[in-house]
Design a protein around this motif. Structure first.
Motif, mmCIF file in Angstrom:
data_model
loop_
_atom_site.group_PDB
_atom_site.id
_atom_site.type_symbol
_atom_site.label_atom_id
_atom_site.label_comp_id
_atom_site.label_asym_id
_atom_site.label_seq_id
_atom_site.Cartn_x
_atom_site.Cartn_y
_atom_site.Cartn_z
ATOM 1 N N LEU A 46 -11.065 -1.306 12.825
ATOM 2 C CA LEU A 46 -9.720 -1.730 12.435
ATOM 3 C C LEU A 46 -9.458 -3.194 12.790
ATOM 4 N N ALA A 47 -10.151 -3.702 13.797
ATOM 5 C CA ALA A 47 -9.938 -5.086 14.231
ATOM 6 C C ALA A 47 -10.373 -6.091 13.160
ATOM 7 N N SER A 48 -11.328 -5.716 12.341
ATOM 8 C CA SER A 48 -11.848 -6.661 11.344
ATOM 9 C C SER A 48 -11.211 -6.479 9.969
ATOM 10 N N ARG A 49 -10.214 -5.613 9.881
ATOM 11 C CA ARG A 49 -9.584 -5.342 8.578
ATOM 12 C C ARG A 49 -8.218 -5.999 8.492
ATOM 13 N N GLU A 50 -7.852 -6.395 7.280
ATOM 14 C CA GLU A 50 -6.516 -6.938 7.028
ATOM 15 C C GLU A 50 -5.630 -5.905 6.344
ATOM 16 N N LYS A 51 -6.257 -4.976 5.614
ATOM 17 C CA LYS A 51 -5.554 -3.915 4.896
ATOM 18 C C LYS A 51 -6.276 -2.608 5.138
ATOM 19 N N LEU A 52 -5.535 -1.524 4.916
ATOM 20 C CA LEU A 52 -6.142 -0.213 5.108
ATOM 21 C C LEU A 52 -5.607 0.760 4.070
ATOM 22 N N GLY A 53 -6.094 0.698 2.858
ATOM 23 C CA GLY A 53 -5.714 1.635 1.810
ATOM 24 C C GLY A 53 -4.224 1.916 1.755
ATOM 25 N N VAL A 54 -3.865 3.186 1.890
ATOM 26 C CA VAL A 54 -2.477 3.630 1.792
ATOM 27 C C VAL A 54 -1.726 3.444 3.109
ATOM 28 N N ALA A 55 -2.417 3.588 4.225
ATOM 29 C CA ALA A 55 -1.778 3.547 5.544
ATOM 30 C C ALA A 55 -1.475 2.115 5.974
ATOM 31 N N PRO A 74 -0.586 12.333 2.163
ATOM 32 C CA PRO A 74 -0.494 11.750 0.820
ATOM 33 C C PRO A 74 0.944 11.355 0.527
ATOM 34 N N PRO A 75 1.135 10.377 -0.359
ATOM 35 C CA PRO A 75 2.512 10.017 -0.729
ATOM 36 C C PRO A 75 3.177 11.201 -1.423
ATOM 37 N N PRO A 76 4.509 11.301 -1.300
ATOM 38 C CA PRO A 76 5.195 12.425 -1.951
ATOM 39 C C PRO A 76 5.027 12.353 -3.467
ATOM 40 N N GLU A 77 4.957 13.527 -4.069
ATOM 41 C CA GLU A 77 4.811 13.572 -5.522
ATOM 42 C C GLU A 77 6.107 13.141 -6.178
ATOM 43 N N GLU A 78 5.967 12.381 -7.229
ATOM 44 C CA GLU A 78 7.121 11.897 -7.970
ATOM 45 C C GLU A 78 7.650 13.019 -8.864
ATOM 46 N N ASN A 79 8.960 13.199 -8.864
ATOM 47 C CA ASN A 79 9.594 14.173 -9.742
ATOM 48 C C ASN A 79 9.744 13.515 -11.109
#
Length: 93
Positions: A46-55, A74-79
């Motif tokens: 994690l120290a060498s990353r600038e982004k981490l997917g969804v989190a 997971p993100p909530p499902e869109e209605n």
């Protein structure tokens, strides 16, 4: 800051980040029961990353420090009906 990532075999798109590979000692037992048998995915630094997917990277790091694990849901499902009504300018009931 190395972390091991596991995916749930019971819950789609649900991941568990822990401080050390195969060390679930700080993960609450009810969470592990709901998560199911963790399936190893990878170890990431994690120290060498600038982004981490969804989190959110800073949230993951802080959770690992504070509680020893991070649960990514997971993100909530869109209605789709609600979105369609919104797009058409229809007031919801």
């Amino acid at each position: 800051m190395l972390t091991a990532v596991y995916k749930s075999i019971k819950k789609a798109d649900t991941y568990l980040f822990v401080e050390k590979r195969d060390d679930f000692s700080r993960v609450p037992e009810p969470l592990l029961e709901t998560f199911g048998q963790p399936k190893y995915v990878m170890i990431i630094n994690l120290a060498s990353r600038e982004k981490l997917g969804v989190a959110d990277l800073s949230a993951v790091k802080q959770a690992l420090i504070d509680q020893g694990f991070y649960l990514q849901l997971p993100p909530p499902e869109e209605n789709l009906l609600t979105q369609f009504k919104k797009d058409k300018g229809v007031e919801s009931d």
